[in-house]
Design a protein around this motif. Structure first.
Motif, PDB file in Angstrom:
ATOM      1  N   GLY A 152       0.829  -1.193   0.000  1.00 51.18           N
ATOM      2  CA  GLY A 152       0.000   0.000   0.000  1.00 51.18           C
ATOM      3  C   GLY A 152       0.865   1.245   0.000  1.00 51.18           C
ATOM      4  N   GLY A 153       0.325   2.336  -0.523  1.00 48.39           N
ATOM      5  CA  GLY A 153       1.078   3.581  -0.600  1.00 48.39           C
ATOM      6  C   GLY A 153       2.204   3.539  -1.607  1.00 48.39           C
ATOM      7  N   ALA A 154       2.215   2.508  -2.446  1.00 50.37           N
ATOM      8  CA  ALA A 154       3.336   2.293  -3.357  1.00 50.37           C
ATOM      9  C   ALA A 154       2.964   2.509  -4.816  1.00 50.37           C
ATOM     10  N   ALA A 155       1.724   2.907  -5.058  1.00 51.49           N
ATOM     11  CA  ALA A 155       1.231   3.177  -6.408  1.00 51.49           C
ATOM     12  C   ALA A 155      -0.098   3.912  -6.247  1.00 51.49           C
TER      13      ALA A 155
ATOM     14  N   ALA B  18       8.253  -3.320  -8.563  1.00 51.03           N
ATOM     15  CA  ALA B  18       6.857  -3.358  -9.015  1.00 51.03           C
ATOM     16  C   ALA B  18       6.084  -2.105  -8.635  1.00 51.03           C
ATOM     17  N   THR B  19       6.640  -1.290  -7.759  1.00 54.99           N
ATOM     18  CA  THR B  19       5.917  -0.119  -7.272  1.00 54.99           C
ATOM     19  C   THR B  19       5.977   1.033  -8.269  1.00 54.99           C
ATOM     20  N   GLU B  20       4.970   1.880  -8.195  1.00 48.74           N
ATOM     21  CA  GLU B  20       4.919   3.116  -8.981  1.00 48.74           C
ATOM     22  C   GLU B  20       4.426   4.235  -8.075  1.00 48.74           C
ATOM     23  N   PRO B  21       5.213   4.567  -7.051  1.00 45.84           N
ATOM     24  CA  PRO B  21       4.748   5.546  -6.064  1.00 45.84           C
ATOM     25  C   PRO B  21       4.733   6.965  -6.622  1.00 45.84           C
ATOM     26  N   ILE B  22       4.034   7.830  -5.901  1.00 44.59           N
ATOM     27  CA  ILE B  22       3.973   9.237  -6.276  1.00 44.59           C
ATOM     28  C   ILE B  22       4.571  10.075  -5.147  1.00 44.59           C
ATOM     29  N   ASP B  23       5.121  11.214  -5.506  1.00 44.85           N
ATOM     30  CA  ASP B  23       5.645  12.143  -4.508  1.00 44.85           C
ATOM     31  C   ASP B  23       4.488  12.742  -3.711  1.00 44.85           C
ATOM     32  N   ASP B  24       4.631  12.792  -2.404  1.00 45.18           N
ATOM     33  CA  ASP B  24       3.673  13.520  -1.581  1.00 45.18           C
ATOM     34  C   ASP B  24       4.350  13.895  -0.273  1.00 45.18           C
TER      35      ASP B  24
END
Length: 216
Positions: free
Chosen positions: A150-153, A186-192
């Motif tokens: 979780g929190g990774a895409a 495998a992750t596609e996180p976003i900056d926040d």
């Protein structure tokens, strides 16, 4: 195990049936936000909200959960990895209501864990979170592996390549590290405000490795 959509997080955290199925699932519900929220917020609301940093979807994904929705046309079964489409967006159709989540029996001897990286306060959203389920045969070879993050895409996700890398192997240091690297990839996180995409990707690997070591 069947979880009703109107069940609260607090009720599910205390449920003996949930604990008997997977203690990690009860711990996941207990990790949601604050007591006040846990006693009011429901499982159905959590899933329909489709926030990728929420806790329950991650463990439910690792437990092969299936959502059941109903409309005037009848019921529809939706694997959880097909329920989440984007941030705050699900595959529920207009007129569909989420009724329940169904969880199949775990393989014999399976162990599960939920790990939540919280650099701020305990009631915050996780920077990243990981659920892992592992079963091994009598010789110690992995026969079943599930890793969800979780929190990774923009959606909770399964690290399927990492899972495949573990199946059929003994869970030694090399196997666990390789799976953690694959999970991070495998992750596609976003900056926040909880971290940059690169930081979250790195933490996904770190916390996947910790989760796997706990259940190996």
């Amino acid at each position: 195990l069947v979880l009703g959509a109107m069940a609260t997080h607090g009720g599910l955290a205390r449920s003996q049936a949930v604990r008997a199925h997977a203690a990690a699932l009860a711990s996941t519900f207990a990790a949601v936000a604050t007591v006040r929220i846990r006693e009011q917020a429901t499982l159905g609301g959590n899933l329909a909200h489709a926030d990728p940093a929420q806790d329950p979807p991650v463990t439910l994904l690792a437990l092969d959960g299936v959502a059941v929705a109903r409309s005037r046309f009848g019921e529809r079964r939706i694997p959880l990895d097909a329920l989440f489409v984007d941030v705050f967006e699900t595959s529920l159709e207009p007129g569909e209501l989420l009724l329940r989540v169904e969880l199949p029996p775990l393989p014999a001897g399976a162990r599960a864990t939920y790990q939540k990286f919280l650099p701020a306060t305990r009631d915050d959203y996780a920077t990243v979170s990981v659920a892992a389920v592992i079963a091994r045969d009598a010789s110690g070879v992995c026969t079943h592996a599930r890793i969800a993050l979780g929190g990774a895409a923009t959606v909770p996700l399964r690290a399927r390549e990492a899972e495949r890398s573990l199946t059929g192997r003994r869970l030694d240091d090399a196997a666990i590290h390789e799976a953690a690297v694959l999970a991070a990839a495998a992750t596609e996180p976003i900056d926040d405000l909880r971290g940059s995409a690169d930081y979250k990707r790195a933490m996904a690997g770190v916390w996947t490795e910790r989760a796997l070591r706990e259940v190996a």
